[in-house]
Design a protein around this motif. Structure first.
Motif, PDB file in Angstrom:
ATOM      1  N   THR A  55       0.835  -1.196   0.000  1.00 37.63           N
ATOM      2  CA  THR A  55       0.000   0.000   0.000  1.00 37.63           C
ATOM      3  C   THR A  55       0.869   1.244   0.000  1.00 37.63           C
ATOM      4  O   THR A  55       1.723   1.383   0.855  1.00 37.63           O
ATOM      5  CB  THR A  55      -0.892   0.019   1.253  1.00 37.63           C
ATOM      6  N   GLN A  68      -0.404  -5.533   2.076  1.00 45.83           N
ATOM      7  CA  GLN A  68      -1.767  -5.932   2.367  1.00 45.83           C
ATOM      8  C   GLN A  68      -2.043  -7.281   1.728  1.00 45.83           C
ATOM      9  O   GLN A  68      -1.493  -7.609   0.680  1.00 45.83           O
ATOM     10  CB  GLN A  68      -2.777  -4.918   1.816  1.00 45.83           C
ATOM     11  N   ARG A 130      -5.625   0.561   8.783  1.00 47.10           N
ATOM     12  CA  ARG A 130      -5.594   0.059   7.411  1.00 47.10           C
ATOM     13  C   ARG A 130      -4.885  -1.288   7.338  1.00 47.10           C
ATOM     14  O   ARG A 130      -5.335  -2.211   6.638  1.00 47.10           O
ATOM     15  CB  ARG A 130      -4.871   1.076   6.512  1.00 47.10           C
ATOM     16  N   LYS A 133      -6.962  -4.307   8.720  1.00 44.27           N
ATOM     17  CA  LYS A 133      -8.104  -4.742   7.922  1.00 44.27           C
ATOM     18  C   LYS A 133      -7.755  -5.988   7.122  1.00 44.27           C
ATOM     19  O   LYS A 133      -8.636  -6.743   6.702  1.00 44.27           O
ATOM     20  CB  LYS A 133      -8.532  -3.630   6.955  1.00 44.27           C
TER      21      LYS A 133
END
Length: 367
Positions: A55, A68, A130, A133
């Protein structure tokens, strides 16, 4: 923001020649401590490994590239009937409070609890939200906590710094972690820990990725490069980058020799000088050729919280290059910072201090 002045060259025998000391987080420091002490761990399972893309970071000094999961749904870190394991702790008594804080950080069952033990939680929370998640936010299992060093008077930060190495039987390499002492106890540098644990630099450098520059904590040194997969190589400076040791991964990045950043680094980072720094890296493509460029170096240290200086961009103009040191003139014009009396630089004295202001040419005898 100009790069901060280089730190003094290390003289300890534990460092390689040219390896420079990093304020606040020095992964090359010699490991020390006492005999191992076996303690009970917090249990739980390690987070699901990151396997996919990176990311792009926010544009602040606290952001770095965090990978991610792209193909796996979020999973819970806490599993029922999970056996607890023991942790070997090799640490001196003066680091006991830091060890306890680290254990609480690792044992945190959720993001909310982990924030209580995170350095600069207000700055880190958006990035942590973030990250979690796509990654389990439960306890992180380790098998051993090894003391590296404690710095009672760090050059950066508000309190003492304590650095440990964490081991897990499922990790190929131990992972360093830094804690800083605050008014309410030691706090963990979550950003660097996750980056090293997930081996984000390796994932970023192995596959071309679209997007904005991403930030990483790296070791960096100038290096020769002889492959033909980078266009106009004769017009680029090459650098070798690596994550925190003992991870042995190495990669190469490049920089246009005519850019302001390249000119600055020729003075700040000469040949055979290795530093630990935060860098911004960006993938480039020309036809079938793909390579990674150094787009900025926000700081020459690994302290993850914001600092007052601003990063140098590869397209940014450098101010002050025409300024001369005190006492030195250029083409008859002194620097605006120079003394109006044209005194020697600080620490330098005239060889004849009693010499009069005006010195006459000696005349031959009899004239």
């Amino acid at each position: 923001m100009p790069i901060t002045p280089r730190d003094r060259v290390m003289t300890e025998s534990s460092r390689e020649t040219g390896l420079m000391k990093t304020p606040g987080f020095d992964p090359a420091e010699k490991i020390g401590g006492n005999k191992p002490v076996v303690e009970q761990s917090m249990g739980g399972t390690p987070p699901v490994p990151v396997i996919a893309s990176v990311t792009p970071p926010e544009k602040t000094a606290t952001r770095t590239a965090i990978a991610q999961e792209a193909s796996m749904p979020s999973t819970s870190a806490s599993q029922p009937n999970q056996k607890t394991n023991t942790i070997e702790v090799n640490s001196p008594p003066e680091a006991a409070s830091a060890v306890e804080s680290l254990k609480q950080f690792l044992a945190a069952p959720s993001l909310i609890e982990r924030l209580k033990h995170t350095l600069g939680a207000d700055h880190m929370q958006p990035l942590m939200e973030r990250y979690y998640k796509h990654s389990a936010d439960g306890p992180v299992t380790v098998d051993r906590i090894e003391f590296i060093r404690i710095d009672p008077n760090p050059e950066l930060g508000a309190g003492r710094h304590c650095i440990f190495s964490l081991e897990n039987k499922t990790w190929e390499f131990p992972v360093p972690v830094m804690l800083e002492e605050q008014k309410d106890g030691f706090k963990v540098d979550w950003l660097a820990f996750v980056e090293f644990k997930d081996r984000v630099l390796e994932k970023f450098l192995q596959t071309y990725q679209e997007g904005e520059p991403a930030r990483f904590h790296v070791g960096i040194i100038r290096h020769h490069y002889f492959e033909d997969n980078v266009p106009n190589l004769d017009r680029k400076d090459a650098f070798r980058v690596s994550p925190a040791p003992p991870n042995i991964f190495q990669g190469y990045i490049f920089l246009d020799k005519e850019s302001p950043l390249a000119r600055e680094l020729r003075a700040r980072l000469p040949w055979e000088t290795h530093v630990w720094a935060i860098v911004e890296l960006e993938w480039k493509k020309l036809g079938t050729q793909e390579w990674v460029e150094l787009s900025a170096m926000p700081q020459m240290h690994w302290y993850s919280l914001p600092v007052e200086s601003k990063p140098i961009k590869s397209t940014q103009k450098i101010s002050g290059l025409e300024e001369m040191p005190p006492g030195i003139s250029k083409n008859g014009k002194s620097s605006s910072k120079s003394s109006s009396s044209n005194l020697p630089p600080p620490g330098i004295s005239k060889s004849t201090p009693d010499l009069p202001t005006t010195v006459k040419r000696p005349q031959p005898v009899g004239r």
